[in-house]
Design an enzyme around this catalytic site. Structure first.
Site, mmCIF file in Angstrom:
data_model
loop_
_atom_site.group_PDB
_atom_site.id
_atom_site.type_symbol
_atom_site.label_atom_id
_atom_site.label_comp_id
_atom_site.label_asym_id
_atom_site.label_seq_id
_atom_site.Cartn_x
_atom_site.Cartn_y
_atom_site.Cartn_z
ATOM 1 N N THR A 9 17.972 51.785 9.666
ATOM 2 C CA THR A 9 17.108 52.041 8.505
ATOM 3 C C THR A 9 17.749 52.941 7.454
ATOM 4 O O THR A 9 17.164 53.142 6.396
ATOM 5 C CB THR A 9 15.783 52.685 8.965
ATOM 6 O OG1 THR A 9 16.101 53.811 9.786
ATOM 7 C CG2 THR A 9 14.926 51.708 9.739
ATOM 8 N N GLY A 11 21.775 55.146 6.205
ATOM 9 C CA GLY A 11 23.115 55.641 6.484
ATOM 10 C C GLY A 11 24.072 54.672 7.147
ATOM 11 O O GLY A 11 24.232 53.519 6.722
ATOM 12 N N ASP A 55 11.539 53.033 18.574
ATOM 13 C CA ASP A 55 11.908 54.433 18.818
ATOM 14 C C ASP A 55 12.714 54.410 20.116
ATOM 15 O O ASP A 55 12.187 54.024 21.169
ATOM 16 C CB ASP A 55 10.626 55.274 18.970
ATOM 17 C CG ASP A 55 10.933 56.755 19.150
ATOM 18 O OD1 ASP A 55 12.003 57.088 19.697
ATOM 19 O OD2 ASP A 55 10.086 57.570 18.756
ATOM 20 N N TYR A 144 23.519 69.504 19.722
ATOM 21 C CA TYR A 144 23.990 68.288 19.038
ATOM 22 C C TYR A 144 25.402 67.934 19.530
ATOM 23 O O TYR A 144 25.663 66.805 19.953
ATOM 24 C CB TYR A 144 23.982 68.462 17.518
ATOM 25 C CG TYR A 144 24.553 67.240 16.813
ATOM 26 C CD1 TYR A 144 23.910 66.002 16.895
ATOM 27 C CD2 TYR A 144 25.756 67.306 16.117
ATOM 28 C CE1 TYR A 144 24.452 64.867 16.295
ATOM 29 C CE2 TYR A 144 26.300 66.184 15.508
ATOM 30 C CZ TYR A 144 25.642 64.961 15.592
ATOM 31 O OH TYR A 144 26.178 63.839 15.008
ATOM 32 N N GLY A 178 28.840 61.359 4.153
ATOM 33 C CA GLY A 178 27.818 61.561 3.119
ATOM 34 C C GLY A 178 27.039 60.280 2.871
ATOM 35 O O GLY A 178 27.256 59.266 3.543
ATOM 36 N N THR A 180 24.130 59.612 3.644
ATOM 37 C CA THR A 180 23.288 59.330 4.806
ATOM 38 C C THR A 180 22.124 60.323 4.755
ATOM 39 O O THR A 180 22.103 61.210 3.900
ATOM 40 C CB THR A 180 24.048 59.561 6.129
ATOM 41 O OG1 THR A 180 24.328 60.980 6.239
ATOM 42 C CG2 THR A 180 25.356 58.800 6.195
HETATM 43 N N1 LIG Z 1 26.480 61.641 8.843
HETATM 44 C C1 LIG Z 1 27.394 62.294 9.555
HETATM 45 O O1 LIG Z 1 28.061 63.211 9.039
HETATM 46 C C2 LIG Z 1 27.668 61.904 10.983
HETATM 47 C C3 LIG Z 1 28.845 62.363 11.573
HETATM 48 C C4 LIG Z 1 29.113 62.022 12.886
HETATM 49 C C5 LIG Z 1 28.245 61.240 13.600
HETATM 50 N N2 LIG Z 1 27.089 60.803 13.015
HETATM 51 C C6 LIG Z 1 26.174 59.978 13.834
HETATM 52 O O2 LIG Z 1 25.984 58.730 13.206
HETATM 53 C C7 LIG Z 1 24.722 58.198 13.591
HETATM 54 C C8 LIG Z 1 23.978 57.730 12.339
HETATM 55 O O3 LIG Z 1 23.686 58.857 11.535
HETATM 56 P P1 LIG Z 1 23.668 58.822 9.937
HETATM 57 O O4 LIG Z 1 24.689 59.757 9.482
HETATM 58 O O5 LIG Z 1 23.677 57.436 9.444
HETATM 59 O O6 LIG Z 1 22.247 59.549 9.684
HETATM 60 P P2 LIG Z 1 20.868 58.970 9.166
HETATM 61 O O7 LIG Z 1 21.037 58.398 7.800
HETATM 62 O O8 LIG Z 1 19.888 60.071 9.351
HETATM 63 O O9 LIG Z 1 20.545 57.778 10.170
HETATM 64 C C9 LIG Z 1 20.053 58.023 11.460
HETATM 65 C C10 LIG Z 1 19.392 56.753 11.963
HETATM 66 O O10 LIG Z 1 18.932 56.981 13.284
HETATM 67 C C11 LIG Z 1 17.589 56.512 13.383
HETATM 68 N N3 LIG Z 1 16.865 57.270 14.394
HETATM 69 C C12 LIG Z 1 16.727 58.608 14.515
HETATM 70 N N4 LIG Z 1 15.954 58.907 15.568
HETATM 71 C C13 LIG Z 1 15.570 57.704 16.116
HETATM 72 C C14 LIG Z 1 14.761 57.338 17.212
HETATM 73 N N5 LIG Z 1 14.153 58.244 17.991
HETATM 74 N N6 LIG Z 1 14.609 56.015 17.472
HETATM 75 C C15 LIG Z 1 15.205 55.086 16.718
HETATM 76 N N7 LIG Z 1 15.984 55.367 15.658
HETATM 77 C C16 LIG Z 1 16.155 56.666 15.365
HETATM 78 C C17 LIG Z 1 17.006 56.693 11.979
HETATM 79 O O11 LIG Z 1 15.988 55.734 11.767
HETATM 80 P P3 LIG Z 1 14.422 56.012 11.777
HETATM 81 O O12 LIG Z 1 14.202 57.407 11.258
HETATM 82 O O13 LIG Z 1 13.869 54.938 10.874
HETATM 83 O O14 LIG Z 1 14.033 55.824 13.194
HETATM 84 C C18 LIG Z 1 18.207 56.350 11.114
HETATM 85 O O15 LIG Z 1 18.276 54.968 10.876
HETATM 86 C C19 LIG Z 1 24.010 59.294 14.375
HETATM 87 O O16 LIG Z 1 24.142 59.035 15.758
HETATM 88 C C20 LIG Z 1 24.778 60.552 13.996
HETATM 89 O O17 LIG Z 1 24.714 61.546 14.986
HETATM 90 C C21 LIG Z 1 26.787 61.107 11.720
#
Ligand SMILES: NC(=O)c1ccc[n+]([C@@H]2O[C@H](COP(=O)([O-])OP(=O)(O)OC[C@H]3O[C@@H](n4cnc5c(N)ncnc54)[C@H](OP(=O)(O)O)[C@@H]3O)[C@@H](O)[C@H]2O)c1
Length: 246
Positions: A9, A11, A55, A144, A178, A180
């Site tokens: 949904t 990022g 979820d 985390y 970024g 995200t």
């Molecule tokens: N951005 C960074 O700097 C970074 C760096 C390293 C790793 N990551 C990892 O990359 C992954 C994606 O993160 P992102 O950066 O794209 O952040 P984001 O934009 O906040 O996306 C997170 C996604 O996870 C979903 N989510 C969260 N809790 C959930 C749940 N209980 N059930 C189902 N879906 C859930 C959210 O969807 P809903 O809210 O619609 O459920 C959203 O689609 C994560 O695992 C994060 O730890 C991110």
């Protein structure tokens, strides 16, 4: 070929969905926010895509989605995130438990549910979203980082068990990405604080991670990428902190 993506949904997950769709994959996109899923279905013109509100902390919902999805060639365990940046002694226990339930348990339950069909077919790719936080500690990273260390080691241990089955496993460990909602969620929707994380630097983009996924899934079937660690050029490693007596 079919891919099931969690957290599609926003990022990184959304970018991976768009990229795999371009590559010709049929998609099963999931996330908690129904309206965002509907928007992505529209963007993909509803073509070869089904969406399920999910979820990942809900085991029953996971088994229902897996049953509806049928044969899945690529599982992208992307759903997750960080809650807060407080030191361990000040953090909310509820934030810790939510991160564990999402980043660890959700990913584990979904993987367990899809593994048998992949092994039976003798093919499949599991791509997990870890983080550099799983390898490098930083103040406030406490649970985390620990959840992402789990993702790293679980991925490697899966690889150990799956040798010879034809099923592949990769852990992608990005630094700062970024565009995200990662920091927005981490800082409880404080938009200014979230934006300041990326001030005057060039972060990775979700499309960078999606391009990596495209690379991984188009490799010949005898090649397994175990772990990929990547960072923005502008990011580096911190020094050890030292608590000095005044
Ligand atoms: N951005 C960074 O700097 C970074 C760096 C390293 C790793 N990551 C990892 O990359 C992954 C994606 O993160 P992102 O950066 O794209 O952040 P984001 O934009 O906040 O996306 C997170 C996604 O996870 C979903 N989510 C969260 N809790 C959930 C749940 N209980 N059930 C189902 N879906 C859930 C959210 O969807 P809903 O809210 O619609 O459920 C959203 O689609 C994560 O695992 C994060 O730890 C991110």
């Amino acid at each position: 070929m079919k891919a099931l993506i969690t957290g599609a949904t926003s990022g990184i997950g959304e970018a991976i969905a768009v990229n795999l769709h371009e590559l010709g994959y049929e998609l099963v996109i999931t996330g908690r926010r129904e309206e965002r899923l509907a928007k992505l279905v529209d963007r993909l013109e509803g073509h070869r895509v089904s969406s399920h509100t999910l979820d990942v902390t809900d085991d029953v919902a996971i088994s229902e989605v897996v049953a509806a999805a049928g044969e899945v060639d690529v599982l992208v365990n992307n759903a997750g995130g960080a809650l807060g940046l407080a030191s361990a002694q000040e953090a909310q226990l509820s934030d810790w438990l939510t991160m564990i339930a999402t980043n660890i348990t959700g990913l584990t339950v979904l993987t367990h549910a899809l593994l048998p069909q992949m092994v039976r077919r003798g093919s499949g790719i599991i791509i997990n979203l870890g983080s550099v936080a799983g390898e490098f500690p930083y103040p406030g990273g406490n649970v985390y980082g620990a959840t992402k260390a789990y993702v790293r080691q679980f991925s490697l241990n899966l690889k150990a068990d799956l040798a010879g089955t034809g099923v592949r496993v990769t852990d992608i460990e990005p630094g700062m990405v970024g565009d995200t909602e990662f920091s927005l969620v981490r800082f409880n929707h404080d938009a200014d604080r979230a934006a300041s994380v990326y001030d005057n630097m060039t972060a990775l983009k979700p499309a960078d991670i999606a391009d990596l996924v495209r690379y991984i899934v188009t490799l010949p079937s005898h090649v397994n990428i175990n772990t990929v660690s990547l960072m923005p050029v502008d990011q580096g490693f911190g020094p050890f902190n030292v608590a000095r007596q005044s």
